[in-house]
Scaffold this active site. Structure first.
Site, PDB file in Angstrom:
ATOM      1  N   ASP A   1      76.120  -9.547 -32.482  1.00 19.16           N
ATOM      2  CA  ASP A   1      75.194 -10.342 -32.101  1.00 19.16           C
ATOM      3  C   ASP A   1      75.357 -11.527 -31.059  1.00 19.16           C
ATOM      4  O   ASP A   1      74.685 -11.782 -30.119  1.00 19.16           O
ATOM      5  CB  ASP A   1      74.748 -11.106 -33.436  1.00 19.16           C
ATOM      6  CG  ASP A   1      73.532 -12.106 -33.231  1.00 19.16           C
ATOM      7  OD1 ASP A   1      72.421 -11.638 -32.594  1.00 19.16           O
ATOM      8  OD2 ASP A   1      73.527 -13.099 -33.824  1.00 19.16           O
TER       9      ASP A   1
ATOM     10  N   CYS B   1      50.178   2.996 -32.110  1.00 14.61           N
ATOM     11  CA  CYS B   1      50.083   1.922 -33.109  1.00 14.61           C
ATOM     12  C   CYS B   1      50.450   0.597 -32.453  1.00 14.61           C
ATOM     13  O   CYS B   1      51.176   0.171 -31.622  1.00 14.61           O
ATOM     14  CB  CYS B   1      51.464   2.118 -34.087  1.00 14.61           C
ATOM     15  SG  CYS B   1      51.652   0.866 -35.581  1.00 14.61           S
TER      16      CYS B   1
ATOM     17  N   CYS C   1      51.316 -10.365 -35.846  1.00 16.53           N
ATOM     18  CA  CYS C   1      52.047 -11.399 -35.627  1.00 16.53           C
ATOM     19  C   CYS C   1      50.891 -12.754 -35.723  1.00 16.53           C
ATOM     20  O   CYS C   1      50.263 -12.841 -34.934  1.00 16.53           O
ATOM     21  CB  CYS C   1      52.802 -11.217 -34.121  1.00 16.53           C
ATOM     22  SG  CYS C   1      53.610 -12.666 -33.704  1.00 16.53           S
TER      23      CYS C   1
HETATM   24  C1  B12 Z   1      67.887 -13.848 -28.526  1.00 12.49           C
HETATM   25  C2  B12 Z   1      67.727 -13.020 -29.780  1.00 12.49           C
HETATM   26  C3  B12 Z   1      66.534 -13.088 -30.486  1.00 12.49           C
HETATM   27  C4  B12 Z   1      65.445 -14.191 -30.027  1.00 12.49           C
HETATM   28  C5  B12 Z   1      64.536 -13.188 -28.936  1.00 12.49           C
HETATM   29  C6  B12 Z   1      64.293 -12.090 -29.583  1.00 12.49           C
HETATM   30  C7  B12 Z   1      63.662 -10.995 -28.304  1.00 12.49           C
HETATM   31  N1  B12 Z   1      63.007  -9.953 -28.782  1.00 12.49           N
HETATM   32  O1  B12 Z   1      64.140 -10.891 -27.152  1.00 12.49           O
HETATM   33  C8  B12 Z   1      64.841 -14.454 -31.350  1.00 12.49           C
HETATM   34  C9  B12 Z   1      65.379 -15.690 -31.807  1.00 12.49           C
HETATM   35  C10 B12 Z   1      63.374 -14.446 -31.127  1.00 12.49           C
HETATM   36  C11 B12 Z   1      65.278 -13.556 -32.209  1.00 12.49           C
HETATM   37  C12 B12 Z   1      64.651 -13.135 -33.221  1.00 12.49           C
HETATM   38  C13 B12 Z   1      64.917 -11.784 -33.881  1.00 12.49           C
HETATM   39  N2  B12 Z   1      65.983 -11.334 -34.000  1.00 12.49           N
HETATM   40 CO1  B12 Z   1      67.324 -11.214 -32.510  1.00 12.49          CO
HETATM   41  N3  B12 Z   1      68.431 -11.306 -31.061  1.00 12.49           N
HETATM   42  C14 B12 Z   1      68.616 -12.023 -30.023  1.00 12.49           C
HETATM   43  C15 B12 Z   1      69.890 -11.580 -29.284  1.00 12.49           C
HETATM   44  C16 B12 Z   1      70.944 -12.506 -29.548  1.00 12.49           C
HETATM   45  C17 B12 Z   1      69.544 -11.307 -27.838  1.00 12.49           C
HETATM   46  C18 B12 Z   1      68.477 -10.415 -27.365  1.00 12.49           C
HETATM   47  C19 B12 Z   1      67.808 -10.636 -25.788  1.00 12.49           C
HETATM   48  O2  B12 Z   1      68.839 -10.534 -25.021  1.00 12.49           O
HETATM   49  N4  B12 Z   1      66.548 -10.659 -25.807  1.00 12.49           N
HETATM   50  C20 B12 Z   1      65.989 -10.585 -24.353  1.00 12.49           C
HETATM   51  C21 B12 Z   1      65.399  -9.398 -24.164  1.00 12.49           C
HETATM   52  C22 B12 Z   1      64.540  -9.096 -22.994  1.00 12.49           C
HETATM   53  O3  B12 Z   1      66.318  -8.302 -24.508  1.00 12.49           O
HETATM   54  P1  B12 Z   1      66.236  -7.244 -25.759  1.00 12.49           P
HETATM   55  O4  B12 Z   1      65.355  -7.721 -26.947  1.00 12.49           O
HETATM   56  O5  B12 Z   1      67.847  -6.871 -26.002  1.00 12.49           O
HETATM   57  O6  B12 Z   1      65.629  -5.926 -25.201  1.00 12.49           O
HETATM   58  C23 B12 Z   1      66.469  -4.967 -24.422  1.00 12.49           C
HETATM   59  C24 B12 Z   1      65.824  -3.713 -24.423  1.00 12.49           C
HETATM   60  O7  B12 Z   1      65.062  -3.406 -25.676  1.00 12.49           O
HETATM   61  C25 B12 Z   1      65.283  -3.376 -23.233  1.00 12.49           C
HETATM   62  N5  B12 Z   1      63.658  -3.390 -23.401  1.00 12.49           N
HETATM   63  C26 B12 Z   1      63.271  -4.405 -23.016  1.00 12.49           C
HETATM   64  N6  B12 Z   1      61.729  -4.333 -22.670  1.00 12.49           N
HETATM   65  C27 B12 Z   1      61.671  -2.808 -22.967  1.00 12.49           C
HETATM   66  C28 B12 Z   1      60.572  -1.956 -22.571  1.00 12.49           C
HETATM   67  C29 B12 Z   1      60.575  -0.552 -22.528  1.00 12.49           C
HETATM   68  C30 B12 Z   1      59.472   0.114 -22.356  1.00 12.49           C
HETATM   69  C31 B12 Z   1      61.997  -0.215 -22.702  1.00 12.49           C
HETATM   70  C32 B12 Z   1      62.212   1.460 -22.737  1.00 12.49           C
HETATM   71  C33 B12 Z   1      63.211  -0.815 -22.943  1.00 12.49           C
HETATM   72  C34 B12 Z   1      62.864  -2.436 -22.863  1.00 12.49           C
HETATM   73  O8  B12 Z   1      65.447  -4.090 -22.265  1.00 12.49           O
HETATM   74  C35 B12 Z   1      66.152  -5.317 -22.788  1.00 12.49           C
HETATM   75  C36 B12 Z   1      67.214  -5.676 -21.928  1.00 12.49           C
HETATM   76  O9  B12 Z   1      68.147  -4.918 -21.824  1.00 12.49           O
HETATM   77  C37 B12 Z   1      70.159 -10.317 -29.820  1.00 12.49           C
HETATM   78  C38 B12 Z   1      71.520  -9.926 -29.996  1.00 12.49           C
HETATM   79  C39 B12 Z   1      72.248  -9.587 -28.633  1.00 12.49           C
HETATM   80  N7  B12 Z   1      73.385  -9.967 -28.209  1.00 12.49           N
HETATM   81  O10 B12 Z   1      71.490  -8.706 -27.969  1.00 12.49           O
HETATM   82  C40 B12 Z   1      69.671 -10.479 -31.362  1.00 12.49           C
HETATM   83  C41 B12 Z   1      68.926  -9.054 -32.218  1.00 12.49           C
HETATM   84  C42 B12 Z   1      68.174  -8.466 -30.974  1.00 12.49           C
HETATM   85  N8  B12 Z   1      68.041  -9.864 -32.969  1.00 12.49           N
HETATM   86  C43 B12 Z   1      68.165  -9.235 -34.008  1.00 12.49           C
HETATM   87  C44 B12 Z   1      67.248  -9.364 -35.298  1.00 12.49           C
HETATM   88  C45 B12 Z   1      67.389  -8.821 -36.411  1.00 12.49           C
HETATM   89  C46 B12 Z   1      66.266 -10.408 -35.079  1.00 12.49           C
HETATM   90  C47 B12 Z   1      65.228 -10.795 -36.107  1.00 12.49           C
HETATM   91  C48 B12 Z   1      64.629  -9.639 -37.028  1.00 12.49           C
HETATM   92  C49 B12 Z   1      65.747 -11.963 -37.027  1.00 12.49           C
HETATM   93  C50 B12 Z   1      64.734 -12.480 -38.062  1.00 12.49           C
HETATM   94  N9  B12 Z   1      64.350 -11.737 -39.074  1.00 12.49           N
HETATM   95  O11 B12 Z   1      64.054 -13.729 -37.685  1.00 12.49           O
HETATM   96  C51 B12 Z   1      64.074 -11.549 -35.163  1.00 12.49           C
HETATM   97  C52 B12 Z   1      63.074 -10.485 -34.606  1.00 12.49           C
HETATM   98  C53 B12 Z   1      62.083 -10.722 -33.586  1.00 12.49           C
HETATM   99  C54 B12 Z   1      61.743  -9.569 -32.404  1.00 12.49           C
HETATM  100  N10 B12 Z   1      60.684  -8.901 -32.923  1.00 12.49           N
HETATM  101  O12 B12 Z   1      62.514  -9.664 -31.701  1.00 12.49           O
HETATM  102  C55 B12 Z   1      68.811  -7.778 -34.113  1.00 12.49           C
HETATM  103  C56 B12 Z   1      67.816  -6.602 -33.939  1.00 12.49           C
HETATM  104  C57 B12 Z   1      68.341  -5.343 -34.402  1.00 12.49           C
HETATM  105  C58 B12 Z   1      67.388  -4.275 -34.056  1.00 12.49           C
HETATM  106  N11 B12 Z   1      67.272  -3.225 -34.943  1.00 12.49           N
HETATM  107  O13 B12 Z   1      66.666  -4.274 -33.018  1.00 12.49           O
HETATM  108  C59 B12 Z   1      69.804  -8.091 -32.627  1.00 12.49           C
HETATM  109  C60 B12 Z   1      70.344  -7.053 -31.907  1.00 12.49           C
HETATM  110  C61 B12 Z   1      71.121  -8.749 -33.454  1.00 12.49           C
HETATM  111  C62 B12 Z   1      72.125  -7.856 -34.063  1.00 12.49           C
HETATM  112  N12 B12 Z   1      73.286  -7.982 -33.677  1.00 12.49           N
HETATM  113  O14 B12 Z   1      71.599  -7.169 -35.140  1.00 12.49           O
HETATM  114  N13 B12 Z   1      66.443 -12.791 -31.749  1.00 12.49           N
END
Ligand code: B12
Length: 351
Positions: free
Chosen positions: A137, A196, A203
């Site tokens: 994380d 879906c 939300c």
């Molecule tokens: C910052 C963060 C948050 C922030 C921002 C969340 C977000 N959606 O960005 C906040 C505080 C809101 C948050 C909330 C939660 N989080 Co959080 N969070 C993180 C963290 C530290 C970084 C995520 C990040 O960089 N976000 C910025 C976005 C742009 O990046 P991303 O979500 O990783 O998306 C990537 C890909 O999905 C892809 N992508 C994005 N868009 C698209 C679109 C398409 C079409 C495609 C193909 C790909 C793609 O590109 C992105 C960049 O590479 C990670 C751990 C980590 N080091 O990665 C945990 C993590 C994502 N969180 C996690 C969890 C469990 C949660 C919560 C469920 C906790 C809770 N119950 O409250 C919620 C869920 C909210 C949600 N729907 O995301 C887990 C998710 C596990 C999983 N199965 O996905 C992680 C991985 C932590 C872990 N080690 O387990 N979180």
């Protein structure tokens, strides 16, 4: 190159340490780094300034920038599905709902320990010291991008990695190795969200601003945990009784109702109502000492007493019942200004 090493790592990770899924790949620049850069550009990270601090962006762009000798990344999923909170409890406004992952000890430490032991076992298998780093994380790694690449799941419209067998209630973690391993890609990214839009529609704060993209500033998880200051008044009523994190976009996801994740529960989390949804009036009584006694070693420590009671004050206001008033009077007199301000707002909701 050792052909069977990846299979051996997978077997040990699953059988000895309880991981549900393992993907192993050579390092490559992050395919979806552009999505991340756009997200920051649009200020969706809110106050999480650490997300674009010096050097960390480059590390997210390419794991090589974390460990130049790195050759392989092992991405692991650990299921934390325990149980669902009964509908009647979720909708009981006198109780404060904690996110599923927070119903017990902090996963960061538990999984980090498992990863370090797994590294020891890999060293035993290859018969030499290995240069390795383990992350859960908090590292400068785009964990979801890695998990998608390793086939551990697809990116859902709620931005969760959803696995066709496990659903989305699993943690991600990684081991970076200086060893070369055979690629091991899982086949659990099938399915997708198709038409879906349940998570987007449900939300309460409309934080899923477009499919796959969360504006953290509106996300209840961010507001209740990462945001350390005052919560915008317009959003407070929408938070209802969610006081630590939020699982709404996962609770409504059809993949979580059909997935088999139910068989891989994390034994350190308890489906006990006192952990899932305690009475708000009990939480309002917690002084610093009582808070520590109750939450030491759990993820709740991240928000400290001030953050939790700020959130409890909002939920008491959203309850809107006279029975909340004695608790709110207590919180309005708290020496912490943030708690007191939210409690005064909450009293105005009831009068
Ligand atoms: C910052 C963060 C948050 C922030 C921002 C969340 C977000 N959606 O960005 C906040 C505080 C809101 C948050 C909330 C939660 N989080 Co959080 N969070 C993180 C963290 C530290 C970084 C995520 C990040 O960089 N976000 C910025 C976005 C742009 O990046 P991303 O979500 O990783 O998306 C990537 C890909 O999905 C892809 N992508 C994005 N868009 C698209 C679109 C398409 C079409 C495609 C193909 C790909 C793609 O590109 C992105 C960049 O590479 C990670 C751990 C980590 N080091 O990665 C945990 C993590 C994502 N969180 C996690 C969890 C469990 C949660 C919560 C469920 C906790 C809770 N119950 O409250 C919620 C869920 C909210 C949600 N729907 O995301 C887990 C998710 C596990 C999983 N199965 O996905 C992680 C991985 C932590 C872990 N080690 O387990 N979180």
């Amino acid at each position: 190159m050792t052909d069977s090493l990846s299979k051996k790592i997978e077997q040990i990770a699953k059988e000895e340490f309880g991981f549900a899924q393992v993907g192993i790949l050579p390092l490559e620049p992050t395919e979806t780094f552009g999505e991340y850069a756009n997200w920051l550009e649009r200020d969706y990270h809110g106050e999480m300034d650490w997300m674009h601090s010096e050097g960390r962006k480059e590390k997210r762009e390419n794991v090589k920038n974390i460990m130049p000798s790195a050759k392989t990344i092992v991405t692991l999923a650990y299921s934390y599905y325990t149980a669902d909170i009964p509908e009647a409890v979720l909708n009981d406004p006198s109780r404060g709902i904690f996110a599923k992952y927070a119903w017990g000890r902090d996963y960061h430490k538990i999984l980090k320990k498992k990863l370090l032991l797994l590294i020891n076992r890999i060293e035993e298998v290859v018969g030499q010291d290995v240069d390795a780093k383990a992350y859960v994380d908090t590292g400068p790694i785009l964990e979801r991008a890695l998990a998608k690449r390793a086939g551990l799941g697809f990116v859902g419209k709620n931005s969760m990695i959803i696995n066709s067998a496990l659903g989305s209630y699993f943690f991600l973690s990684e081991i970076i190795l200086d060893l070369e391993c055979e690629p091991l890609v899982q086949n659990n990214a099938r399915g997708g969200c198709r038409a879906c839009t349940k998570c987007i529609d449900t939300c309460p704060t409309k934080a899923i601003v477009e499919p796959f993209v969360i504006d953290a500033r509106k996300c209840i998880s961010y507001l209740t945990i990462e945001n350390r200051s005052s919560i915008p008044e317009a959003i407070r009523p929408l938070m209802k009784n969610r006081i630590y994190g939020c699982d709404i976009c996962q609770e409504v996801c059809p993949w979580n109702s059909t997935a088999k994740s139910k068989s891989h529960s994390s034994d350190w989390l308890e489906a006990d109502i006192e952990k899932q949804a305690p009475l708000l009036t009990d939480l309002a009584l917690l002084d610093e000492q009582a808070f520590l006694e109750r939450f030491q070693g759990t993820p709740i420590m991240r928000v400290k007493r001030v953050g939790l009671l700020r959130n409890v004050a909002i939920a008491l206001g959203n309850w809107g019942d006279d029975k909340a008033i004695p608790s709110l009077e207590l919180l309005a007199a708290d020496e912490n200004g943030l708690i007191a301000e939210h409690a005064r707002w909450a009293m105005d909701q009831i009068h």
